[in-house]
Design a protein around this motif. Structure first.
Motif, PDB file in Angstrom:
ATOM      1  N   CYS A  37      40.779  42.097  58.021  1.00 21.20           N
ATOM      2  CA  CYS A  37      40.950  40.779  57.409  1.00 21.20           C
ATOM      3  C   CYS A  37      40.152  40.669  56.120  1.00 21.20           C
ATOM      4  CB  CYS A  37      40.523  39.692  58.396  1.00 21.20           C
ATOM      5  SG  CYS A  37      41.535  39.587  59.893  1.00 21.20           S
ATOM      6  N   THR A  38      38.953  41.219  56.116  1.00 29.11           N
ATOM      7  CA  THR A  38      38.106  41.141  54.930  1.00 29.11           C
ATOM      8  C   THR A  38      38.714  41.911  53.769  1.00 29.11           C
ATOM      9  OG1 THR A  38      36.144  40.949  56.340  1.00 29.11           O
ATOM     10  CG2 THR A  38      35.785  41.571  54.056  1.00 29.11           C
ATOM     11  N   ILE A  39      39.269  43.088  54.047  1.00 29.86           N
ATOM     12  CA  ILE A  39      39.885  43.881  52.976  1.00 29.86           C
ATOM     13  C   ILE A  39      41.097  43.154  52.397  1.00 29.86           C
ATOM     14  CG2 ILE A  39      41.182  45.987  52.516  1.00 29.86           C
ATOM     15  CD1 ILE A  39      39.298  47.460  54.368  1.00 29.86           C
ATOM     16  N   PHE A  40      41.958  42.588  53.255  1.00 27.10           N
ATOM     17  CA  PHE A  40      43.134  41.873  52.770  1.00 27.10           C
ATOM     18  C   PHE A  40      42.725  40.679  51.897  1.00 27.10           C
ATOM     19  CE2 PHE A  40      45.875  43.394  56.563  1.00 27.10           C
ATOM     20  CZ  PHE A  40      46.124  44.577  55.882  1.00 27.10           C
ATOM     21  N   PHE A  41      41.806  39.884  52.412  1.00 26.05           N
ATOM     22  CA  PHE A  41      41.375  38.709  51.661  1.00 26.05           C
ATOM     23  C   PHE A  41      40.642  39.118  50.385  1.00 26.05           C
ATOM     24  CE2 PHE A  41      38.733  35.126  50.525  1.00 26.05           C
ATOM     25  CZ  PHE A  41      39.540  34.029  50.778  1.00 26.05           C
ATOM     26  N   GLY A  42      39.813  40.159  50.472  1.00 20.65           N
ATOM     27  CA  GLY A  42      39.065  40.607  49.314  1.00 20.65           C
ATOM     28  C   GLY A  42      39.962  41.139  48.215  1.00 20.65           C
ATOM     29  N   MET A  43      41.021  41.857  48.588  1.00 22.45           N
ATOM     30  CA  MET A  43      41.947  42.361  47.572  1.00 22.45           C
ATOM     31  C   MET A  43      42.703  41.217  46.904  1.00 22.45           C
ATOM     32  SD  MET A  43      43.433  45.768  49.489  1.00 22.45           S
ATOM     33  CE  MET A  43      44.537  46.164  48.129  1.00 22.45           C
ATOM     34  N   ALA A  44      43.095  40.205  47.683  1.00 21.93           N
ATOM     35  CA  ALA A  44      43.755  39.045  47.086  1.00 21.93           C
ATOM     36  C   ALA A  44      42.801  38.271  46.190  1.00 21.93           C
ATOM     37  CB  ALA A  44      44.299  38.133  48.192  1.00 21.93           C
ATOM     38  N   PHE A  45      41.555  38.158  46.626  1.00 22.54           N
ATOM     39  CA  PHE A  45      40.542  37.466  45.823  1.00 22.54           C
ATOM     40  C   PHE A  45      40.270  38.219  44.523  1.00 22.54           C
ATOM     41  CE2 PHE A  45      35.950  37.105  44.844  1.00 22.54           C
ATOM     42  CZ  PHE A  45      35.899  35.762  44.526  1.00 22.54           C
ATOM     43  N   ALA A  46      40.227  39.552  44.599  1.00 25.44           N
ATOM     44  CA  ALA A  46      39.962  40.353  43.403  1.00 25.44           C
ATOM     45  C   ALA A  46      41.126  40.326  42.431  1.00 25.44           C
ATOM     46  CB  ALA A  46      39.650  41.795  43.804  1.00 25.44           C
ATOM     47  N   ALA A  47      42.340  40.050  42.913  1.00 24.15           N
ATOM     48  CA  ALA A  47      43.501  40.028  42.026  1.00 24.15           C
ATOM     49  C   ALA A  47      43.563  38.769  41.177  1.00 24.15           C
ATOM     50  CB  ALA A  47      44.781  40.155  42.857  1.00 24.15           C
ATOM     51  N   LEU A  48      42.803  37.730  41.546  1.00 20.87           N
ATOM     52  CA  LEU A  48      42.802  36.499  40.767  1.00 20.87           C
ATOM     53  C   LEU A  48      41.987  36.677  39.495  1.00 20.87           C
ATOM     54  CD1 LEU A  48      42.254  33.912  43.648  1.00 20.87           C
ATOM     55  CD2 LEU A  48      44.414  34.560  42.577  1.00 20.87           C
ATOM     56  N   SER A  49      42.236  35.814  38.528  1.00 28.30           N
ATOM     57  CA  SER A  49      41.506  35.896  37.268  1.00 28.30           C
ATOM     58  C   SER A  49      40.080  35.385  37.450  1.00 28.30           C
ATOM     59  CB  SER A  49      42.223  35.066  36.197  1.00 28.30           C
ATOM     60  OG  SER A  49      42.208  33.689  36.543  1.00 28.30           O
ATOM     61  N   ALA A  50      39.228  35.748  36.494  1.00 30.24           N
ATOM     62  CA  ALA A  50      37.830  35.327  36.565  1.00 30.24           C
ATOM     63  C   ALA A  50      37.705  33.813  36.451  1.00 30.24           C
ATOM     64  CB  ALA A  50      37.026  36.021  35.465  1.00 30.24           C
ATOM     65  N   GLU A  51      38.599  33.167  35.686  1.00 33.78           N
ATOM     66  CA  GLU A  51      38.541  31.719  35.534  1.00 33.78           C
ATOM     67  C   GLU A  51      38.893  31.007  36.830  1.00 33.78           C
ATOM     68  OE1 GLU A  51      37.580  28.377  33.484  1.00 33.78           O
ATOM     69  OE2 GLU A  51      37.437  30.457  32.777  1.00 33.78           O
ATOM     70  N   GLN A  52      39.836  31.586  37.589  1.00 34.22           N
ATOM     71  CA  GLN A  52      40.245  30.970  38.849  1.00 34.22           C
ATOM     72  C   GLN A  52      39.185  31.090  39.927  1.00 34.22           C
ATOM     73  OE1 GLN A  52      43.929  33.274  39.152  1.00 34.22           O
ATOM     74  NE2 GLN A  52      45.107  31.374  39.071  1.00 34.22           N
ATOM     75  N   THR A  53      38.370  32.111  39.877  1.00 34.55           N
ATOM     76  CA  THR A  53      37.403  32.378  40.951  1.00 34.55           C
ATOM     77  C   THR A  53      35.966  32.169  40.506  1.00 34.55           C
ATOM     78  OG1 THR A  53      37.327  34.727  40.331  1.00 34.55           O
ATOM     79  CG2 THR A  53      38.951  34.066  41.995  1.00 34.55           C
ATOM     80  N   LYS A  54      35.756  31.434  39.389  1.00 29.03           N
ATOM     81  CA  LYS A  54      34.401  31.299  38.862  1.00 29.03           C
ATOM     82  C   LYS A  54      33.477  30.594  39.853  1.00 29.03           C
ATOM     83  CE  LYS A  54      33.924  30.428  34.534  1.00 29.03           C
ATOM     84  NZ  LYS A  54      33.912  29.749  33.210  1.00 29.03           N
TER      85      LYS A  54
END
Length: 473
Positions: free
Chosen positions: A170-187
Motif C-alpha cells: 500500500c505504501t509503494i502504491f500511494f508513494g508512487m502516486a504521490f511522487a507523480a504529482l507536481s511540487a506545487e500540488q504536494t507542497k
C-alpha cells in the motif's frame, strides 16, 4: 543533554554496562530484572515508531528519488541489490553450515541436555496433527490469506494488525502516486510528511537514551536465565554463526569504504554510532536516525537515497536473518542425522531467502519463528527445534541486526552511483524542518484578543443562562 546523548554511542559505556549487568545477573537478579523490564519499554517505543516511520519515509523518499537522474533504474537497482544481498547471506550460511556441520558431532551429554530442554518446554512439540477432510478448501483459504497479506483490501486493517508486506504494498502504491504529482500540488503535504518524519526520528533518538539500561538488563537476564549446559551444547553453532556474520560484516564495510574511497577504519569510524545501536538495541529500527546521518553527512552519499533505503532496509532487508535461518536448517538436519545433498542445499538457500523476507517487521522470538519455513521444507521438527534456538537468541540477535544494517548501508552506497556527494555546504546551519512548505502564522493585535475574550465570556454566559432555564423547567 548533549553529553547524555553520546552515552549510547560509546563502546566503553556499553561494554561497562555488559560487565555490570553480568555481575547483577549472578548476584543481584532483581536489579537486573528491573533493568530488563525498562529495556523492554525501550524496544516497545522503537517498534511503535517503526511502522509510521516506514510509511512516511517511503512517501518522502520516493518523492526525493523521483528528482534524481534515472529514478526507475535506481529503484530497480535497489530492489535487486536487496534481494541479491539477502540471497548471498543465505548462500554463505548454507555453505558454512554444510562445511562446519556444527550439529553433527555432538556428545551424548549435549544431546541429552537439548532433549531435556525440549521436554521441559512443555506443550506438544512432537505431536503432529493431520486434517483428513476439507484439505482442498483449506489450501484455497491459505492462498487467499497469502494474497491478502501481500495486497490487502483495507490499508488501515493492515496497519492495525502489523502486516508488514501489506503495509509495504500500500505504501509503494500511494508513494508512487504521490511522487507523480507536481511540487506545487504536494507542497503542504510534503511539509507535513517532513515534520512527521523528523518527529519520529527524534522519538527514536530520545528513546536511545535508554540503550545502556537495555544492555545492562539484557546481560543480567541472559546470565540469570541461560543454562551453561545449553551454551556448551550450542557452542559449535554459535561459533560458526558469529564467524560467518563477522566475515560478511567486514565485506560490507569494505564495499562501503571502496565506494567512498576511504580506508576501512575511517568507514567503520563513521558508522560507529549506528553499528553500536544496531548491535545492542535488539531492534533493527533503533539505528535509523544514526544510519541516515552517517551515510549522508559523514560519508557523503545522497540523503534522498539514504532516507528511502534505510527505513525500508531496517524492516525488510534481513540479511542477518537469512544467514541465521540457513545455519539453523543445517544444524537441525545434522542434529537428526540427515545428510544434505545438493538439492537440499539449494532448497535451504532459497527457503532461507524467502523466510528472511517473511520475517519482515518481526524482532526476537517472533522473527525466529520464520525459520519454520526452512525446516518444514526439509521435513524437520519445527517446534522442537525452535525451542533450542530461543534459548540462545539473545546472543545471536545483535550480530543479525548488525549484518542487516551494514547490508542496508551497502545498498545505499551502490545505489548512489553516479550522484554527486550530498554534503551540506554549511553543517552549522540546520536544515529547515518543513522543507519548502509555506508556514501559516496567525497574528492578533491586543484589541482583537480583547474582542475574542469578550465574545468567549458572552457565549459562556449565554450557555449558563440556557442551562439554568432548562433546569428550571
Amino acid at each position: 543533554m548533549s553529553a547524555l546523548r553520546q552515552l549510547p554511542n560509546s563502546a566503553l559505556v556499553l561494554l561497562l554496562c555488559v560487565l555490570l549487568g553480568s555481575v547483577a545477573g549472578a548476584f543481584a537478579e532483581p536489579v537486573g530484572e528491573a533493568a530488563y523490564a525498562i529495556g523492554q519499554i525501550y524496544i516497545s517505543i522503537v517498534n511503535m515508531a517503526a511502522v509510521p516511520l516506514l510509511v512516511v519515509a517511503m512517501f518522502f523518499g520516493l518523492r526525493q528519488l523521483m528528482g534524481l537522474p534515472r529514478p526507475g533504474m535506481r529503484i530497480g537497482t535497489m530492489l535487486m541489490l536487496a534481494v541479491g544481498l539477502v540471497a548471498l547471506c543465505a548462500f554463505v550460511g548454507t555453505v558454512a553450515g554444510v562445511a562446519a556441520a556444527p550439529g553433527l558431532h555432538l556428545s551424548e551429554a549435549a544431546h541429552a541436555q537439548l532433549g531435556r530442554l525440549i521436554l521441559s518446554s512443555g506443550g506438544d512439540a512432537g505431536e503432529v496433527r493431520m486434517a483428513l477432510f476439507s484439505q482442498a478448501a483449506q489450501g484455497t483459504a491459505d492462498h487467499r490469506l497469502a494474497l491478502t497479506e501481500l495486497v490487502p483490501d483495507n490499508f488501515y486493517s493492515a496497519l492495525a494488525s502489523g502486516r508488514a508486506l501489506g503495509i509495504l504494498t500500500c505504501t509503494i502504491f500511494f508513494g508512487m502516486a504521490f511522487a507523480a504529482l507536481s511540487a506545487e500540488q504536494t507542497k503542504v503535504l510534503n511539509g507535513i510528511f517532513e515534520s512527521i518524519y523528523r518527529t519520529l526520528e527524534a522519538l527514536i533518538d530520545y528513546a536511545n537514551l535508554l540503550l545502556p539500561v537495555l544492555v545492562f538488563g539484557t546481560a543480567a537476564h541472559w546470565v540469570a536465565h541461560t543454562p551453561r549446559e545449553i551454551l556448551s551444547a550450542m557452542g559449535g553453532f554459535i561459533g560458526v554463526f558469529l564467524v560467518s556474520a563477522g566475515v560478511l560484516c567486514c565485506v560490507a564495510l569494505a564495499a562501503i569504504a571502496i565506494r567512498t574511497r576511504v580506508s576501512l577504519l575511517h568507514a567503520a569510524a563513521c558508522l560507529r554510532a549506528p553499528m553500536l545501536v544496531g548491535f545492542t538495541s535488539g531492534t533493527a529500527t533503533g539505528a535509523i536516525p544514526h544510519t541516515i546521518e552517517a551515510m549522508s553527512t559523514k560519508l557523503g552519499f545522497s540523503r534522498g537515497v539514504a532516507e528511502l533505503v534505510v527505513p525500508f532496509g531496517a524492516v525488510f532487508l534481513r540479511a542477518g536473518s537469512a544467514l541465521y535461518f540457513a545455519l539453523v536448517a543445517s544444524f537441525v538436519a545434522h542434529l537428526y542425522g540427515n545428510s544434505l545433498n545438493l538439492s537440499d542445499c539449494v532448497m535451504i538457500c532459497a527457503a532461507a531467502t524467502v523466510a528472511a523476507f517473511a520475517s519482515a517487521g518481526r524482532n526476537g522470538v517472533a522473527g525466529i519463528a520464520a525459520a519454520g519455513i526452512v525446516l518444514s521444507l526439509l521435513r524437520l521438527p519445527v517446534e522442537a527445534a525452535l525451542v533450542v534456538f530461543v534459548a540462545i537468541d539473545l546472543i545471536c540477535d545483535g550480530p543479525r541486526n548488525l549484518l542487516s544494517l551494514l547490508s542496508t548501508c551497502t545498498v545505499v552506497a551502490l545505489a548512489s552511483a553516479g550522484l554527486q556527494l550530498d554534503r551540506a555546504a554549511n553543517p552549522q546551519q540546520p536544515a529547515a524542518p518543513y522543507g519548502d512548505s509555506v508556514i501559516v502564522r496567525l497574528a492578533f493585535t491586543r484589541a482583537q484578543l480583547a474582542m475574542v475574550a469578550l465574545c468567549t465570556v458572552v457565549a459562556a454566559s449565554l450557555i449558563v443562562v440556557m442551562g439554568i432555564g432548562v433546569g428550571a423547567r
